[in-house]
Enzyme design. Structure first.
Site, PDB file in Angstrom:
ATOM      1  N   SER A   1       0.832  -1.193   0.000  1.00 51.93           N
ATOM      2  CA  SER A   1       0.000   0.000   0.000  1.00 51.93           C
ATOM      3  C   SER A   1       0.868   1.243   0.000  1.00 51.93           C
ATOM      4  O   SER A   1       2.005   1.219   0.461  1.00 51.93           O
ATOM      5  CB  SER A   1      -0.882   0.019   1.247  1.00 51.93           C
ATOM      6  OG  SER A   1      -0.035   0.222   2.371  1.00 51.93           O
ATOM      7  N   LYS A   2       0.275   2.303  -0.514  1.00 52.85           N
ATOM      8  CA  LYS A   2       1.053   3.528  -0.654  1.00 52.85           C
ATOM      9  C   LYS A   2       1.390   4.153   0.688  1.00 52.85           C
ATOM     10  O   LYS A   2       2.267   4.992   0.769  1.00 52.85           O
ATOM     11  CB  LYS A   2       0.322   4.512  -1.562  1.00 52.85           C
ATOM     12  CG  LYS A   2      -1.041   4.916  -1.079  1.00 52.85           C
ATOM     13  CD  LYS A   2      -1.709   5.794  -2.135  1.00 52.85           C
ATOM     14  CE  LYS A   2      -3.120   6.112  -1.705  1.00 52.85           C
ATOM     15  NZ  LYS A   2      -3.889   6.781  -2.742  1.00 52.85           N
ATOM     16  N   ARG A   3       0.687   3.737   1.731  1.00 53.50           N
ATOM     17  CA  ARG A   3       1.052   4.256   3.049  1.00 53.50           C
ATOM     18  C   ARG A   3       2.437   3.763   3.461  1.00 53.50           C
ATOM     19  O   ARG A   3       3.119   4.391   4.230  1.00 53.50           O
ATOM     20  CB  ARG A   3       0.050   3.791   4.119  1.00 53.50           C
ATOM     21  CG  ARG A   3      -1.318   4.367   3.969  1.00 53.50           C
ATOM     22  CD  ARG A   3      -1.480   5.709   4.701  1.00 53.50           C
ATOM     23  NE  ARG A   3      -2.726   6.309   4.269  1.00 53.50           N
ATOM     24  CZ  ARG A   3      -2.815   7.179   3.283  1.00 53.50           C
ATOM     25  NH1 ARG A   3      -1.739   7.601   2.643  1.00 53.50           N
ATOM     26  NH2 ARG A   3      -3.980   7.650   2.909  1.00 53.50           N
ATOM     27  N   LYS A   4       2.787   2.574   2.988  1.00 56.75           N
ATOM     28  CA  LYS A   4       4.024   1.959   3.492  1.00 56.75           C
ATOM     29  C   LYS A   4       5.126   1.816   2.452  1.00 56.75           C
ATOM     30  O   LYS A   4       6.256   1.531   2.781  1.00 56.75           O
ATOM     31  CB  LYS A   4       3.700   0.593   4.086  1.00 56.75           C
ATOM     32  CG  LYS A   4       2.693   0.741   5.222  1.00 56.75           C
ATOM     33  CD  LYS A   4       2.636  -0.435   6.153  1.00 56.75           C
ATOM     34  CE  LYS A   4       1.728  -0.097   7.325  1.00 56.75           C
ATOM     35  NZ  LYS A   4       0.668  -1.052   7.511  1.00 56.75           N
TER      36      LYS A   4
ATOM     37  N   ARG B   1       5.307  11.274   2.808  1.00 58.59           N
ATOM     38  CA  ARG B   1       5.234   9.954   3.455  1.00 58.59           C
ATOM     39  C   ARG B   1       6.500   9.650   4.236  1.00 58.59           C
ATOM     40  O   ARG B   1       6.457   9.149   5.355  1.00 58.59           O
ATOM     41  CB  ARG B   1       5.030   8.858   2.404  1.00 58.59           C
ATOM     42  CG  ARG B   1       3.617   8.766   1.950  1.00 58.59           C
ATOM     43  CD  ARG B   1       3.433   7.591   0.978  1.00 58.59           C
ATOM     44  NE  ARG B   1       2.336   7.949   0.109  1.00 58.59           N
ATOM     45  CZ  ARG B   1       2.429   8.122  -1.200  1.00 58.59           C
ATOM     46  NH1 ARG B   1       3.571   7.906  -1.830  1.00 58.59           N
ATOM     47  NH2 ARG B   1       1.387   8.487  -1.888  1.00 58.59           N
TER      48      ARG B   1
END
Ligand code: GLU
Length: 477
Positions: A251-254, A465
């Protein structure tokens, strides 16, 4: 003749997961003298992003994964864009309505909501209750004549079970208690993914569906559709999903997931392909560095292991370094000039620094942040005077969400930041200063939003991020 396809939906930046599945399909086709097809699944108009299709083409070509048929190259089974095939889906639905394998449903959103509430109160799985299946033909005709909107639903036999074979997993069984009467045609006349996907895989003579494992739970619906049409189903190969290091779905969060990011951040396509080829264990275990041609020669689908491969960014970075160091100096220079030092980026930076420069040598002082990868400003730079670190990290997380959703243009970024400031009780200036610190590492820089636009969406979001990841893991002072 083996025919495989990828069927990305143009809903945003092209995703590393798309490249991974494209690579597997490409290898499968090339190993068997088959064809590799690119189909654009753009029937979800709510999530459609106009620029996305071209970005998918560009990213896959950058990687060297050429397709044999597709919207831009044509082919005998076109059109290859689902939005241009509406008539085909409508005819397909008519066939199913006529044979009773599908039915018209007139239920309103309110009624469906009520039904769901009742089901969840009774601890039943959420499933359409087939109310409209029992409508008499005269009633259906009357409702249609009255102009009521309807959807077409698949009539899933209840009770029942669907069994299919997954080439990597063997037999998979789904009890129909868990299979909903899937909507096939929406009230706007557009098909859903399930209908369009099956109709097209059949029409395009696809022999093997190689896709990510997240589609396994859709497959019983697809198998039921093949049966309803009386068509043979293709073979299914569901590939293990790429995972974050904590084993959650990538996922783009990680992790950066946009292929645009990898291109702009200076990863070589051959390194990224090599890395994706290592995922899932299809290559001999003793090989770590290999070309696409070697993958065609040696990759074995039977060898794929189902435990989710971890997309380890450090490993990718290490591998990219191996490739970069192996370049001849002139090739290395050419790579620099094609990416981080391209005339295109220099031309975009000139208007931002020319105004404020006194000697040419100051170019580096003003524009350094465009050419750096990691910007790690200390709290003196990013923490506004009147705010705590916790408040600041909270608004940064909201900023990330807002900017992910915004178009990456001066006007849209400005509007998003001003809205965020107003909603959180910050001044616009505080929010702009925070973003400036994160993107440039400084309290003074060339014009912020212009700079953000030049830096680009992929790298801009990545900086936010990384900032969040770094500051959240910092032990409290
Ligand atoms: N449109 C789907 C996607 O975005 C295709 C899935 C499939 O290959 O069936 O991934």
């Amino acid at each position: 003749m083996v025919r495989v396809r990828i069927a990305p939906s143009p809903t945003g930046d092209p995703h590393v997961g798309t490249a991974y599945i494209a690579l597997l399909n490409y290898l499968f086709a090339r190993q068997r003298g088959g064809q590799f097809i690119l189909r654009i699944e753009d029937t979800d108009r709510a999530r459609f992003v106009a620029a996305s299709e071209q970005m998918i083409f560009d990213a896959l070509r950058w990687l060297g994964l050429e397709w044999d048929e597709g919207p831009d190259v044509g082919g005998p089974y076109g059109p290859y864009r689902q939005s241009e095939r509406s008539e085909i889906y409508r005819q397909a639905v008519d066939l199913l309505l006529a044979s009773g394998r599908a039915y018209r449903c007139f239920c309103t959103p309110e009624r469906l909501e009520e039904m769901r509430r009742a089901q969840s109160a009774a601890k039943l799985p959420p499933r359409y209750d087939k109310t409209c299946l029992r409508l008499a033909p005269g009633e259906i005709a009357a409702r249609q004549a009255a102009g009521l909107s309807w959807v077409a639903r698949l009539n899933v036999p209840q009770p029942g079970e669907t069994v299919f074979r997954d080439e990597l997993r063997g037999e998979i069984r789904f009890d129909h208690a868990n299979v909903d009467d899937q909507i096939l045609l929406k009230s706007d006349g557009f098909p859903t993914y399930h209908l369009a996907n099956v109709v097209d895989d059949h029409a395009m003579a696809i022999t093997d569906v190689i896709r990510a494992e997240e589609w396994i739970s859709s497959t019983p619906k697809h198998v039921l559709l093949y049966q309803a049409f009386g068509w043979p189903a293709p073979r299914f190969w569901h590939m293990p999903l790429l995972r974050n290091s904590d084993k959650s779905k990538i996922s783009k969060r990680k992790n950066p997931v946009s292929l645009i990011y990898y291109r702009q951040a200076g990863y070589l396509p051959q390194a990224l392909l090599n890395f994706l080829g290592l995922m899932g264990g299809g290559m001999p275990a003793d090989l770590e560095k290999f070309t696409l041609a070697e993958m065609v020669e040696k990759f074995q689908f039977e060898r794929i292991s189902l435990g989710g491969p971890v997309f380890d960014l450090e490993k990718l970075q290490w591998l990219n370094g191996v490739y970069l160091r192996a370049l001849a100096p002139d090739e290395f220079l050419a790579q620099l000039q094609a990416t981080v030092f391209s005339s295109e980026i220099l031309r975009a930076i000139v208007p931002l620094v020319q105004e404020r420069i006194e000697t040419l040598a100051q170019f580096g002082d003003l524009a350094d942040f465009f050419f750096r990868d990691d910007i790690a400003p200390p709290p003196e730079i990013w923490l506004p005077k009147k705010r705590t670190p916790a408040e600041t990290l909270k608004i940064t997380a909201l900023m990330l969400e807002a900017l992910e959703a915004a178009e990456w243009s001066h006007a849209a970024l400005e509007a998003a930041l001003r809205d965020l400031a107003a909603a959180q009780g910050w001044t616009a200036k505080e929010v702009f200063m925070l973003l400036r610190a994160i993107l440039t590492g400084k309290t003074a820089s060339p014009p912020l939003l212009e700079s953000a636009v030049v830096l680009g969406r992929a790298r801009g979001l990545d900086r936010i991020r990384r900032f969040l990841a770094r500051e959240k893991s910092r032990p409290p002072a």
